[in-house]
Write a protein that holds these residues in place. Structure first.
Motif, PDB file in Angstrom:
ATOM      1  N   HIS A  58     -11.321  65.893 -41.702  1.00  0.00           N
ATOM      2  CA  HIS A  58     -11.600  66.916 -42.709  1.00  0.00           C
ATOM      3  C   HIS A  58     -11.453  68.330 -42.153  1.00  0.00           C
ATOM      4  N   ASP A  59     -11.552  68.489 -40.830  1.00  0.00           N
ATOM      5  CA  ASP A  59     -11.406  69.804 -40.189  1.00  0.00           C
ATOM      6  C   ASP A  59     -10.774  69.574 -38.825  1.00  0.00           C
ATOM      7  N   THR A  60      -9.465  69.515 -38.779  1.00  0.00           N
ATOM      8  CA  THR A  60      -8.779  69.094 -37.559  1.00  0.00           C
ATOM      9  C   THR A  60      -9.001  70.041 -36.381  1.00  0.00           C
ATOM     10  N   ALA A  61      -9.472  71.257 -36.631  1.00  0.00           N
ATOM     11  CA  ALA A  61      -9.740  72.212 -35.546  1.00  0.00           C
ATOM     12  C   ALA A  61     -11.167  72.102 -35.014  1.00  0.00           C
ATOM     13  N   ALA A  62     -11.968  71.180 -35.542  1.00  0.00           N
ATOM     14  CA  ALA A  62     -13.386  71.132 -35.191  1.00  0.00           C
ATOM     15  C   ALA A  62     -13.632  70.813 -33.719  1.00  0.00           C
ATOM     16  N   LEU A  63     -12.708  70.129 -33.069  1.00  0.00           N
ATOM     17  CA  LEU A  63     -12.876  69.804 -31.650  1.00  0.00           C
ATOM     18  C   LEU A  63     -12.489  70.954 -30.727  1.00  0.00           C
ATOM     19  N   ASP A  64     -11.764  71.919 -31.237  1.00  0.00           N
ATOM     20  CA  ASP A  64     -11.215  72.976 -30.381  1.00  0.00           C
ATOM     21  C   ASP A  64     -12.260  73.718 -29.554  1.00  0.00           C
ATOM     22  N   PRO A  65     -13.428  74.093 -30.106  1.00  0.00           N
ATOM     23  CA  PRO A  65     -14.413  74.817 -29.286  1.00  0.00           C
ATOM     24  C   PRO A  65     -14.903  74.021 -28.073  1.00  0.00           C
ATOM     25  N   TYR A  66     -14.831  72.702 -28.157  1.00  0.00           N
ATOM     26  CA  TYR A  66     -15.299  71.857 -27.057  1.00  0.00           C
ATOM     27  C   TYR A  66     -14.215  71.610 -26.016  1.00  0.00           C
ATOM     28  N   LEU A  67     -13.000  72.042 -26.303  1.00  0.00           N
ATOM     29  CA  LEU A  67     -11.868  71.750 -25.429  1.00  0.00           C
ATOM     30  C   LEU A  67     -11.239  73.013 -24.832  1.00  0.00           C
ATOM     31  N   VAL A  68     -11.919  74.148 -24.980  1.00  0.00           N
ATOM     32  CA  VAL A  68     -11.384  75.401 -24.456  1.00  0.00           C
ATOM     33  C   VAL A  68     -11.162  75.285 -22.945  1.00  0.00           C
ATOM     34  N   GLY A  69      -9.959  75.601 -22.509  1.00  0.00           N
ATOM     35  CA  GLY A  69      -9.640  75.581 -21.091  1.00  0.00           C
ATOM     36  C   GLY A  69      -9.359  74.207 -20.517  1.00  0.00           C
ATOM     37  N   SER A 109      -1.367  58.658  -2.414  1.00  0.00           N
ATOM     38  CA  SER A 109      -1.638  59.579  -3.518  1.00  0.00           C
ATOM     39  C   SER A 109      -2.419  58.856  -4.601  1.00  0.00           C
ATOM     40  N   VAL A 110      -2.969  59.637  -5.500  1.00  0.00           N
ATOM     41  CA  VAL A 110      -3.691  59.092  -6.636  1.00  0.00           C
ATOM     42  C   VAL A 110      -3.325  59.918  -7.861  1.00  0.00           C
ATOM     43  N   THR A 111      -3.213  59.259  -9.006  1.00  0.00           N
ATOM     44  CA  THR A 111      -2.879  59.951 -10.241  1.00  0.00           C
ATOM     45  C   THR A 111      -4.158  60.302 -10.990  1.00  0.00           C
ATOM     46  N   VAL A 112      -4.333  61.583 -11.254  1.00  0.00           N
ATOM     47  CA  VAL A 112      -5.519  62.083 -11.956  1.00  0.00           C
ATOM     48  C   VAL A 112      -5.167  62.296 -13.420  1.00  0.00           C
ATOM     49  N   ALA A 113      -5.930  61.694 -14.309  1.00  0.00           N
ATOM     50  CA  ALA A 113      -5.751  61.897 -15.751  1.00  0.00           C
ATOM     51  C   ALA A 113      -6.693  63.018 -16.183  1.00  0.00           C
ATOM     52  N   HIS A 114      -6.173  64.227 -16.255  1.00  0.00           N
ATOM     53  CA  HIS A 114      -7.035  65.363 -16.585  1.00  0.00           C
ATOM     54  C   HIS A 114      -7.611  65.261 -17.990  1.00  0.00           C
ATOM     55  N   TRP A 115      -6.966  64.533 -18.888  1.00  0.00           N
ATOM     56  CA  TRP A 115      -7.496  64.421 -20.244  1.00  0.00           C
ATOM     57  C   TRP A 115      -8.821  63.671 -20.271  1.00  0.00           C
ATOM     58  N   ARG A 116      -9.044  62.815 -19.288  1.00  0.00           N
ATOM     59  CA  ARG A 116     -10.347  62.136 -19.235  1.00  0.00           C
ATOM     60  C   ARG A 116     -11.456  63.135 -18.899  1.00  0.00           C
ATOM     61  N   TYR A 117     -11.172  64.049 -17.984  1.00  0.00           N
ATOM     62  CA  TYR A 117     -12.140  65.114 -17.691  1.00  0.00           C
ATOM     63  C   TYR A 117     -12.373  65.977 -18.931  1.00  0.00           C
ATOM     64  N   ALA A 118     -11.310  66.212 -19.700  1.00  0.00           N
ATOM     65  CA  ALA A 118     -11.455  66.995 -20.932  1.00  0.00           C
ATOM     66  C   ALA A 118     -12.424  66.317 -21.890  1.00  0.00           C
ATOM     67  N   CYS A 119     -12.351  64.991 -21.981  1.00  0.00           N
ATOM     68  CA  CYS A 119     -13.264  64.248 -22.858  1.00  0.00           C
ATOM     69  C   CYS A 119     -14.714  64.402 -22.412  1.00  0.00           C
ATOM     70  N   ILE A 120     -14.953  64.278 -21.110  1.00  0.00           N
ATOM     71  CA  ILE A 120     -16.325  64.406 -20.606  1.00  0.00           C
ATOM     72  C   ILE A 120     -16.836  65.825 -20.811  1.00  0.00           C
ATOM     73  N   THR A 121     -15.976  66.807 -20.569  1.00  0.00           N
ATOM     74  CA  THR A 121     -16.366  68.192 -20.807  1.00  0.00           C
ATOM     75  C   THR A 121     -16.749  68.409 -22.261  1.00  0.00           C
ATOM     76  N   ALA A 122     -15.975  67.848 -23.189  1.00  0.00           N
ATOM     77  CA  ALA A 122     -16.279  67.984 -24.610  1.00  0.00           C
ATOM     78  C   ALA A 122     -17.630  67.372 -24.942  1.00  0.00           C
ATOM     79  N   LEU A 123     -17.914  66.202 -24.403  1.00  0.00           N
ATOM     80  CA  LEU A 123     -19.211  65.559 -24.649  1.00  0.00           C
ATOM     81  C   LEU A 123     -20.361  66.408 -24.108  1.00  0.00           C
ATOM     82  N   GLU A 124     -20.197  66.937 -22.901  1.00  0.00           N
ATOM     83  CA  GLU A 124     -21.258  67.754 -22.306  1.00  0.00           C
ATOM     84  C   GLU A 124     -21.473  69.041 -23.091  1.00  0.00           C
TER      85      GLU A 124
END
Length: 224
Positions: free
Chosen positions: A131-142, A167-182
């Motif tokens: 209903h508001d596709t931009a609603a997650l944006d404030p939680y994902l800044v940066g 080497s190891v592959t880091v999925a930064h989007w997973r950190y983005a999810c945790i940041t959004a939750l916090e």
């Protein structure tokens, strides 16, 4: 931030406006888990398990392994009613629900009986709906959503994760999810909430999904 990005199958759901008892009803808890239930876990298929803990002024629901109960639209709708709000982050790589458009991972925000915004965090920028596709944006800044291969030192016989040797592959989007939750909960995610030792926080889920209190088409507001 407690680093859980190395866990490949996990579903975390933060809920505001519920107490633990109402969360148990909303997600479809069958019974508390006790050590005597261990034999049930050896069945094929085993029952779904969930942990439910207090987090800040709300509740954290956690499923590790193959369970995705709280990423399913029926459960989100059941949790996000009566003035309540919920955010879920799930990475699974085996699919979550046929209601999502083929997504294997999910970040979603719902409130007041509406899915506000949902996306696949491993495919950003990608398709969003709600209903508001931009609603997650404030939680994902940066936040970053890319993958990065970084070199690591490897000790003898030590597993270092996926990627080329050394080497190891880091999925930064997973950190983005945790940041959004916090940010949503205004509190840090702690290991004791993701993996509580106290069995009073462990529950067995029923085999049936919750009954959504609203038509899913109205809840999700998916484009035709």
């Amino acid at each position: 931030m407690f680093d859980i990005t190395w866990i490949d199958l996990i579903c975390l759901t933060a809920v505001k406006g519920h107490d633990i008892e109402s969360v148990r009803r909303a997600v479809g808890v069958e019974s508390p888990f006790r050590r005597a239930d261990q034999i049930r876990l050896d069945r094929n298929p085993p029952p779904e398990l969930v942990t439910i803990s207090s987090w800040s002024e709300g509740i954290l629901i956690c499923q590790r392994g193959s369970g995705t109960r709280c990423a399913k639209p029926e459960t989100l709708a059941a949790l996000a009613t009566g003035g309540r709000s919920v955010m879920t982050a799930c990475w699974h790589d085996r699919g979550i629900s046929p209601m999502w458009p083929g997504w294997e991972n999910l970040l979603a925000l719902a409130a007041d009986g509406q899915l506000l915004s949902a996306l696949d965090p491993s495919d950003v920028p990608g398709r969003r709906f709600g209903h508001d596709t931009a609603a997650l944006d404030p939680y994902l800044v940066g936040a970053r959503f890319d993958y990065e291969t970084v070199p690591v030192r490897r000790m003898a016989d030590q597993e270092i994760g996926y990627g080329a040797e050394g080497s190891v592959t880091v999925a930064h989007w997973r950190y983005a999810c945790i940041t959004a939750l916090e940010r949503f909960m205004c509190a840090d995610l702690e290991e004791s909430m993701v993996s509580p030792d106290n069995l009073d926080h462990h529950f067995i889920l029923s085999t049936s999904l919750p009954i959504a209190p609203i038509l899913l088409s109205e809840f999700m507001h998916m484009p035709g």
